[in-house]
Design a protein around this motif. Structure first.
Motif, PDB file in Angstrom:
ATOM      1  N   THR A  75       0.839  -1.195   0.000  1.00  0.00           N
ATOM      2  CA  THR A  75       0.000   0.000   0.000  1.00  0.00           C
ATOM      3  C   THR A  75       0.874   1.245   0.000  1.00  0.00           C
ATOM      4  OG1 THR A  75      -1.802   1.134   1.157  1.00  0.00           O
ATOM      5  CG2 THR A  75      -0.130   0.107   2.527  1.00  0.00           C
ATOM      6  N   SER A  76       0.265   2.391  -0.237  1.00  0.00           N
ATOM      7  CA  SER A  76       0.945   3.682  -0.141  1.00  0.00           C
ATOM      8  C   SER A  76       0.408   4.414   1.079  1.00  0.00           C
ATOM      9  CB  SER A  76       0.701   4.523  -1.401  1.00  0.00           C
ATOM     10  OG  SER A  76       1.200   3.871  -2.547  1.00  0.00           O
ATOM     11  N   ILE A  77       1.313   4.994   1.873  1.00  0.00           N
ATOM     12  CA  ILE A  77       0.922   5.716   3.079  1.00  0.00           C
ATOM     13  C   ILE A  77       1.132   7.208   2.852  1.00  0.00           C
ATOM     14  CG2 ILE A  77       1.346   6.064   5.533  1.00  0.00           C
ATOM     15  CD1 ILE A  77       0.114   3.406   4.977  1.00  0.00           C
ATOM     16  N   SER A  78       0.098   7.985   3.107  1.00  0.00           N
ATOM     17  CA  SER A  78       0.170   9.439   2.916  1.00  0.00           C
ATOM     18  C   SER A  78      -0.202  10.154   4.215  1.00  0.00           C
ATOM     19  CB  SER A  78      -0.785   9.872   1.802  1.00  0.00           C
ATOM     20  OG  SER A  78      -0.899  11.283   1.763  1.00  0.00           O
ATOM     21  N   SER A  89      -3.922   5.079   4.219  1.00  0.00           N
ATOM     22  CA  SER A  89      -3.480   4.005   3.337  1.00  0.00           C
ATOM     23  C   SER A  89      -4.272   4.082   2.034  1.00  0.00           C
ATOM     24  CB  SER A  89      -3.699   2.652   4.031  1.00  0.00           C
ATOM     25  OG  SER A  89      -3.544   1.574   3.136  1.00  0.00           O
ATOM     26  N   ARG A  90      -3.559   4.035   0.903  1.00  0.00           N
ATOM     27  CA  ARG A  90      -4.226   4.142  -0.395  1.00  0.00           C
ATOM     28  C   ARG A  90      -3.661   3.115  -1.378  1.00  0.00           C
ATOM     29  NH1 ARG A  90      -3.588   9.861  -2.783  1.00  0.00           N
ATOM     30  NH2 ARG A  90      -1.407   9.454  -2.268  1.00  0.00           N
ATOM     31  N   ASN A  93      -6.499   0.483   0.241  1.00  0.00           N
ATOM     32  CA  ASN A  93      -6.684   0.975   1.600  1.00  0.00           C
ATOM     33  C   ASN A  93      -6.718  -0.212   2.559  1.00  0.00           C
ATOM     34  OD1 ASN A  93      -7.400   2.141   3.994  1.00  0.00           O
ATOM     35  ND2 ASN A  93      -9.298   3.071   3.258  1.00  0.00           N
ATOM     36  N   LEU A  94      -5.627  -0.417   3.274  1.00  0.00           N
ATOM     37  CA  LEU A  94      -5.540  -1.539   4.210  1.00  0.00           C
ATOM     38  C   LEU A  94      -5.975  -1.144   5.615  1.00  0.00           C
ATOM     39  CD1 LEU A  94      -2.181  -3.206   3.085  1.00  0.00           C
ATOM     40  CD2 LEU A  94      -4.525  -3.794   2.457  1.00  0.00           C
ATOM     41  N   GLN A  95      -6.405   0.113   5.792  1.00  0.00           N
ATOM     42  CA  GLN A  95      -6.893   0.553   7.101  1.00  0.00           C
ATOM     43  C   GLN A  95      -8.395   0.388   7.223  1.00  0.00           C
ATOM     44  OE1 GLN A  95      -5.362   4.581   6.894  1.00  0.00           O
ATOM     45  NE2 GLN A  95      -3.738   4.080   8.343  1.00  0.00           N
ATOM     46  N   ASN A  96      -9.037  -0.028   6.153  1.00  0.00           N
ATOM     47  CA  ASN A  96     -10.490  -0.068   6.129  1.00  0.00           C
ATOM     48  C   ASN A  96     -11.016  -1.508   6.064  1.00  0.00           C
ATOM     49  OD1 ASN A  96     -12.919   1.349   6.234  1.00  0.00           O
ATOM     50  ND2 ASN A  96     -13.204   1.230   4.025  1.00  0.00           N
ATOM     51  N   ILE A  97     -10.188  -2.467   6.490  1.00  0.00           N
ATOM     52  CA  ILE A  97     -10.626  -3.852   6.503  1.00  0.00           C
ATOM     53  C   ILE A  97     -11.742  -3.984   7.521  1.00  0.00           C
ATOM     54  CG2 ILE A  97      -9.898  -6.247   6.768  1.00  0.00           C
ATOM     55  CD1 ILE A  97      -8.528  -4.683   4.493  1.00  0.00           C
ATOM     56  N   PRO A  98     -12.888  -4.530   7.161  1.00  0.00           N
ATOM     57  CA  PRO A  98     -14.012  -4.616   8.108  1.00  0.00           C
ATOM     58  C   PRO A  98     -13.649  -5.436   9.343  1.00  0.00           C
ATOM     59  CG  PRO A  98     -14.434  -5.949   6.145  1.00  0.00           C
ATOM     60  CD  PRO A  98     -13.225  -5.124   5.857  1.00  0.00           C
ATOM     61  N   LEU A 316       4.510  -3.243   9.146  1.00  0.00           N
ATOM     62  CA  LEU A 316       3.412  -3.431   8.208  1.00  0.00           C
ATOM     63  C   LEU A 316       2.686  -2.121   7.949  1.00  0.00           C
ATOM     64  CD1 LEU A 316       2.080  -6.916   9.407  1.00  0.00           C
ATOM     65  CD2 LEU A 316       3.660  -6.393   7.542  1.00  0.00           C
ATOM     66  N   VAL A 317       1.605  -1.868   8.666  1.00  0.00           N
ATOM     67  CA  VAL A 317       0.803  -0.678   8.369  1.00  0.00           C
ATOM     68  C   VAL A 317       0.155  -0.182   9.655  1.00  0.00           C
ATOM     69  CG1 VAL A 317      -1.270  -2.033   7.854  1.00  0.00           C
ATOM     70  CG2 VAL A 317      -1.006   0.224   6.825  1.00  0.00           C
ATOM     71  N   PRO A 318       0.047   1.152   9.838  1.00  0.00           N
ATOM     72  CA  PRO A 318      -0.716   1.660  10.985  1.00  0.00           C
ATOM     73  C   PRO A 318      -2.210   1.540  10.717  1.00  0.00           C
ATOM     74  CG  PRO A 318       0.131   3.482   9.682  1.00  0.00           C
ATOM     75  CD  PRO A 318       0.665   2.231   9.061  1.00  0.00           C
ATOM     76  N   VAL A 319      -2.930   0.972  11.658  1.00  0.00           N
ATOM     77  CA  VAL A 319      -4.372   0.806  11.513  1.00  0.00           C
ATOM     78  C   VAL A 319      -5.049   1.401  12.744  1.00  0.00           C
ATOM     79  CG1 VAL A 319      -6.277  -0.805  11.215  1.00  0.00           C
ATOM     80  CG2 VAL A 319      -4.077  -1.286  10.135  1.00  0.00           C
ATOM     81  N   HIS A 320      -5.661   2.569  12.556  1.00  0.00           N
ATOM     82  CA  HIS A 320      -6.363   3.256  13.640  1.00  0.00           C
ATOM     83  C   HIS A 320      -5.416   3.503  14.814  1.00  0.00           C
ATOM     84  CE1 HIS A 320      -9.796   2.725  11.155  1.00  0.00           C
ATOM     85  NE2 HIS A 320      -9.814   1.409  11.288  1.00  0.00           N
ATOM     86  N   ASP A 321      -5.574   2.820  15.942  1.00  0.00           N
ATOM     87  CA  ASP A 321      -4.719   3.077  17.098  1.00  0.00           C
ATOM     88  C   ASP A 321      -3.683   1.970  17.295  1.00  0.00           C
ATOM     89  OD1 ASP A 321      -6.430   1.095  17.851  1.00  0.00           O
ATOM     90  OD2 ASP A 321      -7.171   2.085  19.671  1.00  0.00           O
TER      91      ASP A 321
END
Length: 339
Positions: A75-78, A89-90, A93-98, A316-321
């Motif tokens: 993913t791309s992080i902005s 994440s774009r 978008n890996l931050q929007n996984i249900p 990996l990726v920041p997801v919310h908190d």
């Protein structure tokens, strides 16, 4: 053509028809709650939109982004996409996984560590609520956090007047351990705490609670509970009013770290645009405060990772908190403990 009452329903951008998003369907379901046939049709429409969105976004879209050699979705992080400074994440978008519902659980099973590795996280638990409590000086929230109490339990005790029902502390403590309290009271109050401050509608909150599998929360009851929530935490509204006045006076608001957010929407002649601007102004300090703290933590975590753990640990990726990492279990556990 069911000829539904579409009064107050906004049009699409093209202006040729009414919108049919989740909020609109929720409004119509509230208007026709006594008509089982229309309610069933609206429910089917909402279910179809939910499933098609999940399929398009995750089952189809995400699969195309997976590298066939590494089996990793990159993913791309902005940090400039969101006005609050939140890392976004774009593509994909890996931050929007249900996170809830049967479909969400199935999708999440697709994310797993590589052979021999584990996934771990640095969890800034309830950072958004903690920022809210400090920024607005919400006394009861501050007492709960300073006393290491469970904020969702405290909220449920206040909303459901449990201290009046159980004046004896031992009886109250016993009730707090029951399944009835944990599932039917504390769990929906968790939704309240994370949603109400950002101006979610009673219908939207009722939908979220229903999606979590909690029965017995129609829109009317949710609305009453939201009123009680603001009674329990009155400083939240008081603080929001301060931000509204700042935005109206200056045309912008500012956060803890000196960042400024322009809010030209508050001068709009259109009521719904102005309302959106006020909502952005009221929420900005909380969301930007959370984003700023997350970046500070990421900086400290990076320094430790770069000096000692680069060989073993993969950020990996920041997801919310949460900040997520992958690596062999022993060095990963050590790294997370050090951070």
């Amino acid at each position: 053509d069911m000829k539904l009452n579409n009064k107050g329903i906004r049009l699409t951008d093209s202006g040729d028809r009414e919108k049919s998003d989740a909020d609109v369907i929720g409004i119509l379901m509230g208007r026709y709650k006594d008509d089982p046939a229309i309610t069933e049709v609206l429910h089917c429409i909402r279910e179809f939109k939910t499933r098609s969105t999940l399929k398009r976004t995750f089952c189809d879209g995400l699969v195309r982004k997976v590298d066939p050699k590494t089996e990793i979705a990159y993913t791309s992080i902005s940090s400039t996409t969101a006005a609050t400074g939140r890392l976004a994440s774009r593509r994909p978008n890996l931050q929007n996984i249900p996170t809830t519902g049967a479909y969400g659980n199935l999708i999440r099973k697709a994310f797993r560590p590589r052979s021999g590795n584990a996934i771990g996280s640095i969890d800034l638990s309830q950072i958004q609520l903690r920022v809210l409590a400090h920024d607005r000086q919400v006394r009861s929230m501050l007492r709960a956090y300073q006393g290491d109490a469970d904020i969702h339990t405290n909220t449920a005790i206040g909303i459901f007047d449990l201290r009046l029902k159980y004046p004896n502390q031992a009886d109250l403590d016993a009730f707090l351990q029951t399944q009835e309290f944990q599932h039917m009271m504390r769990k929906p109050c968790k939704n309240f705490n994370f949603s109400i401050v950002f101006d979610i509608t009673p219908q939207g909150l009722a939908d979220d609670i229903a999606a979590d599998g909690i029965p017995g929360w129609p829109v009317e009851r949710v609305g009453q509970a939201m009123f009680k929530w603001f009674q329990e935490y009155p400083e939240v509204l008081t603080g929001a009013e301060v931000e509204y006045k700042k935005a109206s006076k200056f045309g912008f608001v500012w956060d803890w770290f000196g960042g400024i957010r322009q809010v030209p929407e508050i001068y709009s002649v259109h009521k719904w645009i102005k309302s959106a601007g006020l909502r952005q102004a009221g929420n900005h300090r909380i969301q930007a405060g959370e984003a700023g703290i997350m970046k500070l933590v990421m900086g400290e975590a990076y320094e430790i990772w770069d000096k000692f753990y680069r060989k073993w640990i993969l950020p990996l990726v920041p997801v919310h908190d949460q900040l997520l990492f992958e690596g062999p279990r022993d060095p990963l556990t050590e790294y997370l403990y050090v951070v």
